[in-house]
Design a protein around this motif. Structure first.
Motif, PDB file in Angstrom:
ATOM      1  N   ARG A 139      45.775  46.968  51.298  1.00  0.00           N
ATOM      2  CA  ARG A 139      44.758  47.553  50.537  1.00  0.00           C
ATOM      3  C   ARG A 139      44.457  48.936  50.835  1.00  0.00           C
ATOM      4  NH1 ARG A 139      41.479  43.980  51.626  1.00  0.00           N
ATOM      5  NH2 ARG A 139      42.092  42.214  50.004  1.00  0.00           N
ATOM      6  N   GLY A 158      44.823  41.915  45.820  1.00  0.00           N
ATOM      7  CA  GLY A 158      43.844  41.447  45.115  1.00  0.00           C
ATOM      8  C   GLY A 158      44.323  40.043  44.874  1.00  0.00           C
ATOM      9  N   ARG A 209      32.148  38.105  43.240  1.00  0.00           N
ATOM     10  CA  ARG A 209      32.976  39.059  43.022  1.00  0.00           C
ATOM     11  C   ARG A 209      32.684  40.174  42.130  1.00  0.00           C
ATOM     12  NH1 ARG A 209      38.244  38.736  45.257  1.00  0.00           N
ATOM     13  NH2 ARG A 209      38.225  37.273  46.936  1.00  0.00           N
ATOM     14  N   PHE A 260      40.947  44.240  36.862  1.00  0.00           N
ATOM     15  CA  PHE A 260      40.916  43.375  37.830  1.00  0.00           C
ATOM     16  C   PHE A 260      39.887  42.198  37.478  1.00  0.00           C
ATOM     17  CE2 PHE A 260      39.732  42.602  42.252  1.00  0.00           C
ATOM     18  CZ  PHE A 260      41.086  42.809  42.888  1.00  0.00           C
ATOM     19  N   THR A 268      40.845  38.473  37.893  1.00  0.00           N
ATOM     20  CA  THR A 268      40.091  37.613  38.764  1.00  0.00           C
ATOM     21  C   THR A 268      39.436  36.389  38.094  1.00  0.00           C
ATOM     22  OG1 THR A 268      39.302  39.540  39.868  1.00  0.00           O
ATOM     23  CG2 THR A 268      38.119  37.639  40.278  1.00  0.00           C
ATOM     24  N   TYR A 315      49.803  40.902  40.852  1.00  0.00           N
ATOM     25  CA  TYR A 315      48.696  39.940  41.131  1.00  0.00           C
ATOM     26  C   TYR A 315      49.267  38.414  41.389  1.00  0.00           C
ATOM     27  CZ  TYR A 315      43.914  38.225  40.879  1.00  0.00           C
ATOM     28  OH  TYR A 315      42.532  37.442  41.306  1.00  0.00           O
TER      29      TYR A 315
END
Length: 381
Positions: free
Chosen positions: A43, A99, A119, A168, A172, A218
């Motif tokens: 990351r 992620g 988050r 993102f 998520t 992802y």
């Protein structure tokens, strides 16, 4: 991890190097034993790639006749031979991979709503702080009569990098479904997503396929977290990705640049094309191949401490790195069109721009010091 962030690597002027090493030791000691340091390192590298990539391809050009009139340009348009360099700095694939891994690990045994809420706040608060600064600044630019081209380049540089946050957040929110699919279908979960990206390339569907494209790395990150992406898959991903990159560019006419080039009719990044996925496969494959050795390196406190800091400040760095470029460039207006700053991105401009990177970094560090505390003021330790 947030507690480790508050540990100082240096005792300041007058302190010995022993203090700095002791600070690294304290950070290492504060790291939970179960934390996968290699993912944090990936990351950190991804964030650095994005920041350096933007600083190297985002040229602000001042009009010699009207210095306050600034427009955006790119050295990639002037020097196509620089395209392979973009393969090093286009690191969104590894970022989404990390992620996916982190999301899959953290959601285990937790209710979705509080997990997602945490988050959402973590990603959203830095954007709120950024908006609180730049919205009045944009209004001020309008009030003082700044040229439209200047206001446009400011809007673009400040807001365009934030598109990834929406993608993102969407991924998520879909983590429970994607994780369930990976547990049932293993890495084959990525196959229909790749097919949809290929269809989007063929039919030129545009930015609507962006979430689908970044869902591929992802999902692979989720697969690693769930133990269904073995190390030997790294060789397959790297080889297949490199072969696909060559075939797409040489055989099917895809652009060689991993990022968009002003004036070009096609971009590999907006939306992510098959080339972007192939590049991500190479990067993720290489990571899997060196992961074991990387884990050994990261057990050394002096190596691990910078990785911790980059992860703690990741969102602040991402939100403010283009602001550092803008502030430095606007400061340069007081002097003139310095090489690598406010001049046309041609000739030796890429070399001159390299000399400005430490200046951008110093301004970014100052911005992070000023705003990170606001972003995390109400965050629990």
């Amino acid at each position: 991890m947030s507690g480790a962030a508050r540990l100082r690597l240096s005792g300041g002027p007058g302190r010995s190097g022993v203090t700095r090493w002791a600070g690294a030791d304290r950070i290492a000691a504060a790291t939970p034993a179960h934390r996968d340091r290699t993912i944090d390192a990936l990351r950190a590298v991804a964030i650095l790639g994005v920041v350096l990539g933007h600083w190297l391809v985002s040229a602000l050009v001042s009009d010699p006749a009207q210095p306050a009139d600034v427009h955006g340009a790119s050295p990639l348009g002037e020097t196509p031979a620089l395209a392979p360099a973009t393969w090093l700095f286009e690191t969104l694939g590894p970022f989404f991979f990390a992620g996916g891994y982190a999301a899959a690990r953290s959601i285990r045994g937790r209710a979705f709503r509080p997990w997602f809420g945490t988050r959402f706040v973590r990603l959203g608060r830095p954007v709120v702080v950024l908006a609180a600064v730049w919205l009045p600044a944009m209004l001020l630019l309008r009030v003082i009569g700044a040229p439209e081209s200047t206001r446009h380049v400011v809007r673009s540089l400040v807001t365009h990098p934030l598109w990834f946050l929406l993608v993102f957040l969407l991924l998520t929110a879909l983590t429970p479904l994607l994780r369930a699919a990976v547990l049932r279908h293993r890495t084959w979960t990525a196959a229909p997503l790749v097919a949809l990206v290929a269809l989007g390339d063929l039919l030129h569907l545009g930015s609507g396929t962006t979430p689908v494209g970044w869902a591929v790395p992802y999902v692979l990150g989720i697969a690693l977290a769930e133990g269904v992406l073995p190390r030997r898959a790294g060789a397959v991903l790297a080889a297949a990705g490199a072969t696909a990159m060559a075939a797409l560019v040489l055989g099917l006419g895809y652009p060689a640049s991993a990022v968009g080039v002003p004036g070009a009719g096609r971009s590999n990044l907006d939306p992510p094309s098959l080339f972007a996925l192939a590049l991500a496969a190479v990067q993720i494959g290489l990571f899997l191949l060196i992961r074991g050795r990387l884990a050994g390196w990261l057990r050394r406190p002096p190596v691990w401490a910078p990785v911790v800091l980059l992860n703690v400040f990741a969102m602040t760095v991402f939100c403010w790195h283009q602001s550092a470029l803008l502030l430095t460039s606007f400061g340069g207006l007081l002097v003139g069109r310095l090489p690598g700053l406010l001049d046309e991105p041609s000739g030796w401009w890429p070399v001159h721009r390299l000399l400005w990177l430490p200046v951008f970094a110093a301004v970014l560090i100052a911005l992070c010091s000023a705003f990170h505390r606001l972003e995390s003021a109400r965050r629990r330790p």
